[in-house]
Design an enzyme around this catalytic site. Structure first.
Site, PDB file in Angstrom:
ATOM      1  CG  ASP A 284      -2.177   1.117   1.142  1.00 25.68           C
ATOM      2  OD1 ASP A 284      -2.076   1.810  -0.058  1.00 25.68           O
ATOM      3  OD2 ASP A 284      -3.072   1.485   2.243  1.00 25.68           O
ATOM      4  CD  GLU A 318      -5.836   6.166  -0.772  1.00 33.79           C
ATOM      5  OE1 GLU A 318      -6.933   5.817  -0.425  1.00 33.79           O
ATOM      6  OE2 GLU A 318      -4.639   5.584   0.124  1.00 33.79           O
ATOM      7  CD  GLU A 319      -2.335   5.371   2.450  1.00 30.25           C
ATOM      8  OE1 GLU A 319      -4.332   4.660   3.505  1.00 30.25           O
ATOM      9  OE2 GLU A 319      -2.294   4.379   2.115  1.00 30.25           O
ATOM     10  CG  ASP A 346      -4.364   1.912  -2.994  1.00 23.38           C
ATOM     11  OD1 ASP A 346      -4.044   1.306  -2.681  1.00 23.38           O
ATOM     12  OD2 ASP A 346      -5.414   3.063  -3.159  1.00 23.38           O
ATOM     13  CG  HIS A 423      -3.284   1.409   6.334  1.00 25.73           C
ATOM     14  ND1 HIS A 423      -4.184   2.367   7.083  1.00 25.73           N
ATOM     15  CD2 HIS A 423      -2.738   1.891   5.637  1.00 25.73           C
ATOM     16  CE1 HIS A 423      -4.734   2.632   6.082  1.00 25.73           C
ATOM     17  NE2 HIS A 423      -3.578   2.380   4.931  1.00 25.73           N
TER      18      HIS A 423
HETATM   19 ZN   LIG Z   1      -3.774   2.605  -0.860  1.00 29.67          ZN
END
Ligand SMILES: [Zn+2]
Length: 460
Positions: A284, A318-319, A346, A423
């Site tokens: 990611d 994006e996050e 993604d 994450h």
């Molecule tokens: Zn992502």
């Protein structure tokens, strides 16, 4: 009239079937060449290794993100893309500080935690408070203000898929603050844990107090639950020092293969270049970055210049904000109608199985035409098992285009272990299988090339 309608429907569906057959006939050779080249490709892995090992994780506002953006820009130039540039974007800038936590009553135990992105800090000396542990928002609301006020709310919610579970991370602090809590701990949004906390975005609501918020591991959430269920008072100490700084300068990276016949028409292929501030952001979304970049390089190497322009876009932020997506949409302005399609990568680099196609808002008929054509392209990916076309999909970064009717597709994978790493500090290069990365490259390159070259657009 009925008969005329029937004839028209038959004509239209045979035209569509003809379309689909034409797509397969026109592109089976090109697809085979792309797949063959992709399945022996070393470039995507080389790029991903550089991004992960030499640059590392890259949260908005961090020097590593800007380093990654500069690196990607230079790589695209080296690879021979046209019109390579970095389009400036202002992004939120949150930084994690020192963090720690422990259970202090009825036993002493360390907590394995990660502050959520955007959390405020605790007081500098930390925060000590009793906890309540709940398994849902309903359970929290049943406790009511009387039993929540002055406490830390622990959401011990088992993973039931990302969508249903992630709202405890994003909204937990708001729901807790509404009942007077002083902090919130959320069980990491993952089905599996080896004592690894997972961070991610959270929200505040201006109507309520902002609370310090962190994710704890499944192991610690379950321990807190057992202690709480025993009837003892359970107290925790928390220290979080994350803070939000003034916005930072960042950029979307753009590079193109200018179309041979319709250079103004755009097919976008891309994904986000930012990541959370732990691990390496390998799945990611380092994978989506290098797959997009390398797909363009591969097409250049094969001499496959499509009729429309293929535009690679690496979105920033994006996050924790989607500022890159919004800035791109703004930059495009009225030229939005020139976007023939957008493909977002993604979903990590597990084995790809196909693509999801987002629906055209308010136009189910166009969506159906799009699905039939996308299925024809999908069949070209049968040799690598990535031929599935599912209704619904796209991605966060291209959502700003899809809202205005641009056909949006998102790569789909088997999705077996993505959320084990997502994450967390475990999202590192060793979790990526080089063969799966090659398959993702093949799928992305074939899809993007055919969309950019085919007669007509998906929703026509
Ligand atoms: Zn992502």
């Amino acid at each position: 009239m009925k008969q005329l309608t029937l004839v028209l429907v038959l004509l239209m569906s045979s035209a569509r079937a003809g379309d689909a057959r034409a797509i397969e006939a026109l592109y089976s050779d090109a697809a085979a060449r792309i797949i063959e080249a992709a399945m022996t490709n070393e470039g995507a892995w080389r790029k991903l290794a550089h991004l992960c090992d030499r640059i590392g994780h890259r949260l908005s506002g961090s020097p590593q993100l800007e380093q990654a953006i500069e690196w990607a820009r230079r790589e695209m130039e080296k690879d021979g893309l046209d019109n390579v540039r970095a389009l400036p974007v202002e992004v939120p800038h949150w930084v994690r500080g020192e963090e720690s936590g422990r259970i202090v009553t009825p036993v002493e135990r360390p907590l394995h935690l990660l502050g959520l992105g955007g959390t405020i800090s605790t007081p500098p000396e930390g925060l000590r408070a009793p906890v309540v542990v709940v398994r849902s928002f309903d359970e929290l609301d049943e406790l009511g203000r009387e039993r929540v006020e002055g406490r830390v709310v622990v959401f011990n919610v088992p993973f039931e898929g990302y969508g249903p579970t992630v709202r405890y991370r994003t909204e937990g602090a708001i729901r807790s603050a509404a009942l007077g809590a002083v902090g919130t701990l959320v069980r990491s949004v993952t089905p599996v844990s080896l004592q690894t906390p997972h961070t991610g975005a959270m929200r505040y609501d201006s109507r309520f107090q902002r609370l310090p918020a962190a994710a704890v591991t499944i192991e610690d959430a379950e321990l807190l639950q057992r202690l709480y269920d025993s009837g003892d008072t359970v107290e925790v100490d928390l220290l979080l020092s994350g803070r939000t700084l003034p916005p930072a300068q960042s950029a979307n990276v753009v590079g193109e293969i200018v179309g041979a016949e319709l250079p103004d028409e755009i097919v976008l292929l891309g994904g986000h270049i930012d990541s959370w501030d732990v691990g390496q952001g390998a799945h990611d979304n380092g994978a989506g970055v290098v797959v997009s970049m390398e797909a363009a390089r591969l097409l250049i190497e094969l001499g496959l210049r499509p009729r429309r322009t293929l535009r690679i876009v690496l979105f920033t932020n994006e996050e924790n904000g989607l500022a890159g997506s919004r800035a791109y949409r703004q930059w495009v302005g009225d030229r939005i109608h020139l976007h023939a399609a957008a493909v977002e990568i993604d979903a990590g680099a597990e084995r790809p199985i196909g693509f999801g196609l987002g629906e055209k808002p308010g136009d189910p008929e166009a969506t159906r035409r799009g699905l039939e054509r996308a299925e024809a392209i999908g069949r070209l990916l049968d040799p690598i098992g990535a031929d599935l076309i599912r209704r619904g999909g796209g991605g966060a970064d291209i959502s700003t285009l899809m809202r205005d009717g641009v056909p949006g597709l998102g790569l789909l994978t088997v999705g077996e272990r993505y959320f084990h790493w997502h994450h967390s500090s475990a999202d590192t290069l060793d979790k990526v299988d080089p063969g799966d990365l090659r398959s993702a490259l093949a799928a992305a390159a074939v899809m993007a090339y055919v969309l950019a070259d085919m007669p007509g657009r998906l929703f026509d």
